[in-house]
Write an enzyme that holds these catalytic residues in place. Structure first.
Site, short mmCIF file in Angstrom:
data_model
loop_
_atom_site.label_atom_id
_atom_site.label_comp_id
_atom_site.label_asym_id
_atom_site.label_seq_id
_atom_site.Cartn_x
_atom_site.Cartn_y
_atom_site.Cartn_z
N ASP A 1 0.85 -1.19 0.00
CA ASP A 1 0.00 0.00 0.00
C ASP A 1 0.89 1.24 0.00
O ASP A 1 1.88 1.30 0.73
CB ASP A 1 -0.91 -0.01 1.23
CG ASP A 1 -2.02 1.02 1.14
OD1 ASP A 1 -1.70 2.23 1.15
OD2 ASP A 1 -3.19 0.62 1.08
N ASN B 1 -13.77 -3.25 0.85
CA ASN B 1 -14.88 -2.31 0.93
C ASN B 1 -15.62 -2.21 -0.41
O ASN B 1 -15.00 -2.26 -1.46
CB ASN B 1 -14.36 -0.91 1.30
CG ASN B 1 -13.56 -0.93 2.59
OD1 ASN B 1 -13.93 -1.56 3.56
ND2 ASN B 1 -12.44 -0.24 2.59
N GLN C 1 -15.13 2.61 0.25
CA GLN C 1 -14.38 2.30 -0.96
C GLN C 1 -13.98 3.62 -1.61
O GLN C 1 -14.83 4.47 -1.87
CB GLN C 1 -15.21 1.46 -1.93
CG GLN C 1 -14.42 1.04 -3.17
CD GLN C 1 -15.23 0.16 -4.13
OE1 GLN C 1 -16.44 0.03 -4.01
NE2 GLN C 1 -14.54 -0.44 -5.09
N HIS D 1 -10.39 -4.54 -4.41
CA HIS D 1 -9.08 -4.84 -3.85
C HIS D 1 -9.24 -5.29 -2.40
O HIS D 1 -10.19 -4.94 -1.73
CB HIS D 1 -8.14 -3.63 -3.93
CG HIS D 1 -8.66 -2.38 -3.31
ND1 HIS D 1 -9.67 -1.62 -3.90
CD2 HIS D 1 -8.33 -1.74 -2.18
CE1 HIS D 1 -9.91 -0.57 -3.14
NE2 HIS D 1 -9.11 -0.62 -2.07
N PHE D 2 -8.30 -6.10 -1.99
CA PHE D 2 -8.27 -6.63 -0.63
C PHE D 2 -7.06 -6.04 0.09
O PHE D 2 -5.94 -6.16 -0.40
CB PHE D 2 -8.16 -8.16 -0.64
CG PHE D 2 -9.37 -8.84 -1.19
CD1 PHE D 2 -10.32 -9.38 -0.34
CD2 PHE D 2 -9.56 -8.96 -2.56
CE1 PHE D 2 -11.45 -10.02 -0.86
CE2 PHE D 2 -10.68 -9.59 -3.09
CZ PHE D 2 -11.63 -10.12 -2.22
N HIS D 3 -7.30 -5.42 1.24
CA HIS D 3 -6.21 -4.93 2.08
C HIS D 3 -5.81 -6.05 3.04
O HIS D 3 -6.67 -6.63 3.69
CB HIS D 3 -6.68 -3.76 2.95
CG HIS D 3 -6.90 -2.49 2.21
ND1 HIS D 3 -5.94 -1.52 2.11
CD2 HIS D 3 -8.00 -2.03 1.56
CE1 HIS D 3 -6.43 -0.51 1.43
NE2 HIS D 3 -7.68 -0.79 1.07
#
Length: 142
Positions: free
Chosen positions: A30, A86, A93, A99-101
């Site tokens: 990130d 999200n 979002q 996307h996945f955090h």
């Protein structure tokens, strides 16, 4: 239509710290991490949110999320890890490309990740719970 920032990263137009990539998805650090190892897993093709995600791509993304989560665990030994995804502005979002955090959590490190989980204050009757259950179930069968 302009490309999302994630498409630009996947195509190499914007630099990123890439930890994993294949034909379907890419995982990278990130740009504004909440903690050491904060990583995103993103499909290469533009898919706005989970409602638009096909089963095959979704299954592959979860496989990669698991693989990267275990790499983070092995590399940094966090006390825990949040996987956050999200959908829609109301759910926070901000980039409209699913996307996945993966957010590692460390006991001794404040990471600024606020997570509030409170029970629904509405006390739903058993009848209302059954109506909700049936509404979801009916749409799964459709």
């Amino acid at each position: 239509m302009s490309k999302t920032i994630f498409e630009q990263i996947a195509e190499g137009d914007i630099p990123a710290n890439i930890v994993y990539e294949d034909d379907v998805c890419i995982a990278f650090m990130d740009a504004f991490p909440l903690s050491k190892g904060h990583t995103l897993v993103v499909p290469r093709k533009p898919i706005e949110n989970i409602y638009d995600l096909d089963e095959e791509t979704g299954a592959h993304l979860i496989k990669v999320v698991t693989k990267v989560a275990n790499a983070i665990k092995d590399a940094f030994s966090p006390e825990g890890l949040n996987v956050v995804q999200n959908n829609g502005a109301f759910a926070s979002q901000s980039v409209y490309h699913i996307h996945f955090h993966l957010i590692p959590r460390y006991k001794e490190e404040y990471d600024g990740f606020g997570y509030k989980w409170e029970q629904d204050e509405k006390k739903r009757s058993d009848e209302e719970k059954t109506e909700i259950e049936n509404a979801i179930r009916d749409r799964l069968d459709a």
